[in-house]
Design an enzyme around this catalytic site. Sequence first.
Site, PDB file in Angstrom:
ATOM      1  N   GLY A 143       0.824  -1.207   0.000  1.00  0.00           N
ATOM      2  CA  GLY A 143       0.000   0.000   0.000  1.00  0.00           C
ATOM      3  C   GLY A 143       0.853   1.250   0.000  1.00  0.00           C
ATOM      4  O   GLY A 143       2.023   1.229  -0.384  1.00  0.00           O
ATOM      5  N   HIS A 159       2.500   5.026  -4.681  1.00  0.00           N
ATOM      6  CA  HIS A 159       3.043   6.227  -5.321  1.00  0.00           C
ATOM      7  C   HIS A 159       3.225   5.925  -6.805  1.00  0.00           C
ATOM      8  O   HIS A 159       2.899   4.803  -7.253  1.00  0.00           O
ATOM      9  CB  HIS A 159       4.353   6.653  -4.651  1.00  0.00           C
ATOM     10  CG  HIS A 159       5.329   5.520  -4.492  1.00  0.00           C
ATOM     11  ND1 HIS A 159       5.950   4.921  -5.566  1.00  0.00           N
ATOM     12  CD2 HIS A 159       5.768   4.851  -3.391  1.00  0.00           C
ATOM     13  CE1 HIS A 159       6.743   3.970  -5.146  1.00  0.00           C
ATOM     14  NE2 HIS A 159       6.650   3.885  -3.821  1.00  0.00           N
ATOM     15  N   GLU A 160       3.791   6.867  -7.538  1.00  0.00           N
ATOM     16  CA  GLU A 160       3.933   6.691  -8.997  1.00  0.00           C
ATOM     17  C   GLU A 160       4.706   5.424  -9.357  1.00  0.00           C
ATOM     18  O   GLU A 160       4.457   4.832 -10.405  1.00  0.00           O
ATOM     19  CB  GLU A 160       4.629   7.907  -9.622  1.00  0.00           C
ATOM     20  CG  GLU A 160       3.682   9.009 -10.054  1.00  0.00           C
ATOM     21  CD  GLU A 160       2.581   8.549 -11.023  1.00  0.00           C
ATOM     22  OE1 GLU A 160       2.885   7.782 -11.955  1.00  0.00           O
ATOM     23  OE2 GLU A 160       1.429   8.941 -10.837  1.00  0.00           O
ATOM     24  N   GLY A 161       5.642   5.022  -8.504  1.00  0.00           N
ATOM     25  CA  GLY A 161       6.394   3.793  -8.775  1.00  0.00           C
ATOM     26  C   GLY A 161       5.454   2.588  -8.826  1.00  0.00           C
ATOM     27  O   GLY A 161       5.548   1.747  -9.717  1.00  0.00           O
ATOM     28  N   HIS A 162       4.537   2.514  -7.843  1.00  0.00           N
ATOM     29  CA  HIS A 162       3.567   1.415  -7.850  1.00  0.00           C
ATOM     30  C   HIS A 162       2.653   1.507  -9.072  1.00  0.00           C
ATOM     31  O   HIS A 162       2.280   0.497  -9.661  1.00  0.00           O
ATOM     32  CB  HIS A 162       2.681   1.463  -6.603  1.00  0.00           C
ATOM     33  CG  HIS A 162       3.397   1.224  -5.318  1.00  0.00           C
ATOM     34  ND1 HIS A 162       3.557   2.200  -4.362  1.00  0.00           N
ATOM     35  CD2 HIS A 162       3.981   0.105  -4.822  1.00  0.00           C
ATOM     36  CE1 HIS A 162       4.206   1.695  -3.323  1.00  0.00           C
ATOM     37  NE2 HIS A 162       4.478   0.437  -3.578  1.00  0.00           N
ATOM     38  N   GLN A 213      15.366  -7.790  -3.339  1.00  0.00           N
ATOM     39  CA  GLN A 213      14.074  -8.488  -3.246  1.00  0.00           C
ATOM     40  C   GLN A 213      13.725  -9.132  -4.592  1.00  0.00           C
ATOM     41  O   GLN A 213      13.296 -10.284  -4.660  1.00  0.00           O
ATOM     42  CB  GLN A 213      12.996  -7.487  -2.823  1.00  0.00           C
ATOM     43  CG  GLN A 213      11.576  -7.991  -3.003  1.00  0.00           C
ATOM     44  CD  GLN A 213      10.550  -7.031  -2.438  1.00  0.00           C
ATOM     45  OE1 GLN A 213      10.404  -6.921  -1.244  1.00  0.00           O
ATOM     46  NE2 GLN A 213       9.823  -6.335  -3.300  1.00  0.00           N
TER      47      GLN A 213
HETATM   48  O1  PAF Z   1       7.930  -4.643  -2.062  1.00  0.00           O
HETATM   49  C1  PAF Z   1       6.998  -4.700  -1.243  1.00  0.00           C
HETATM   50  O2  PAF Z   1       6.158  -3.812  -1.127  1.00  0.00           O
HETATM   51  C2  PAF Z   1       6.901  -5.918  -0.331  1.00  0.00           C
HETATM   52  O3  PAF Z   1       8.151  -6.342   0.097  1.00  0.00           O
HETATM   53  C3  PAF Z   1       6.101  -7.081  -0.952  1.00  0.00           C
HETATM   54  C4  PAF Z   1       6.795  -7.645  -2.188  1.00  0.00           C
HETATM   55  C5  PAF Z   1       4.703  -6.611  -1.315  1.00  0.00           C
HETATM   56  C6  PAF Z   1       5.975  -8.235   0.062  1.00  0.00           C
HETATM   57  O4  PAF Z   1       5.317  -7.820   1.215  1.00  0.00           O
END
Ligand code: PAF
Length: 288
Positions: A35, A38-41, A157
């Site tokens: 949640g 922002h623009e990245g999401h 990640q």
């Molecule tokens: O990158 C994130 O926002 C979190 O690490 C993810 C991949 C949603 C896992 O909770």
Amino acid sequence: MNIPFEIHRAPGTMRARVEDLRRDGRRIAVVPTMGALHEGHLALLRAARAQADIVILTIFVNPTQFGPNEDLSRYPRDETGDLAKARSCGIDLAFCPEAAAMYHAGAQTFVDVLELAKPLCGASRPGHFAGVATIVTKLFHITLPHVAVFGEKDYQQLAIIRRMVRDLDFAIEILSVPIVREPDGLAMSSRNAYLSIEDRRAALSLSAGLAAAQAAYAAGERAATTLLAAARAPIEAEPLARIDYVELRDAEELTPVERVEHRSVLAMAVVVGNETRKTRLIDNRVIG
Ligand code: PAF
């Protein structure tokens, strides 16, 4: 054909809905998030939209990836605002579970990607990547995607998720999207919301460091020590910034590199702020 927008909170109903959509031959994309979009999401959601018939956004602030002294309790939460932004990118479904629905009492199973999780953020956030890999696995099992989209800002990640998908034979394509930056270079992050005006200015030292190293590389420098010194200089000159790590690593294996002869990642984590107000920011740039 479009489907009406739905929010699911229970893993069982979410999965049943996707099973129906898969039976209808729909291609499913998922964008897992915590949640505070922002623009990245939104760039991730748009990339997902271009890849699939059905786009699922997940919003879950995953407790198991936060350490005891980290920012779980103050992590920004705004589900209504997030859903409005995500719907403007054309998502079809949202999965927004409560923590109790995601973790069974007495759970004993977790996913740990061993070597890739050790250096960089793994060194200063023990257990963080096991929390990430475990929740991403669970989200994959609940949302049954053909493709999952992640941002390149969380470079380690992303490397860990790719390796996990390969090692455990998930039939899921992992798509990554480049870092989205503010006009002044600051990488977009939900944690930027914590920054005071002075912190925000100090935070520019991260992208300045990456740019300095990139400029040195473009001028022919290949030695890691010199490239790292260039990257560290603007951060060390900033009284409100403290380096957690600045490292050059192989872009796939995340092993240290001494000379940049092939694709490498310059990755950094920097704590910005004063004694009472600290924000840990990460950034990276692939060079070579
Ligand atoms: O990158 C994130 O926002 C979190 O690490 C993810 C991949 C949603 C896992 O909770």
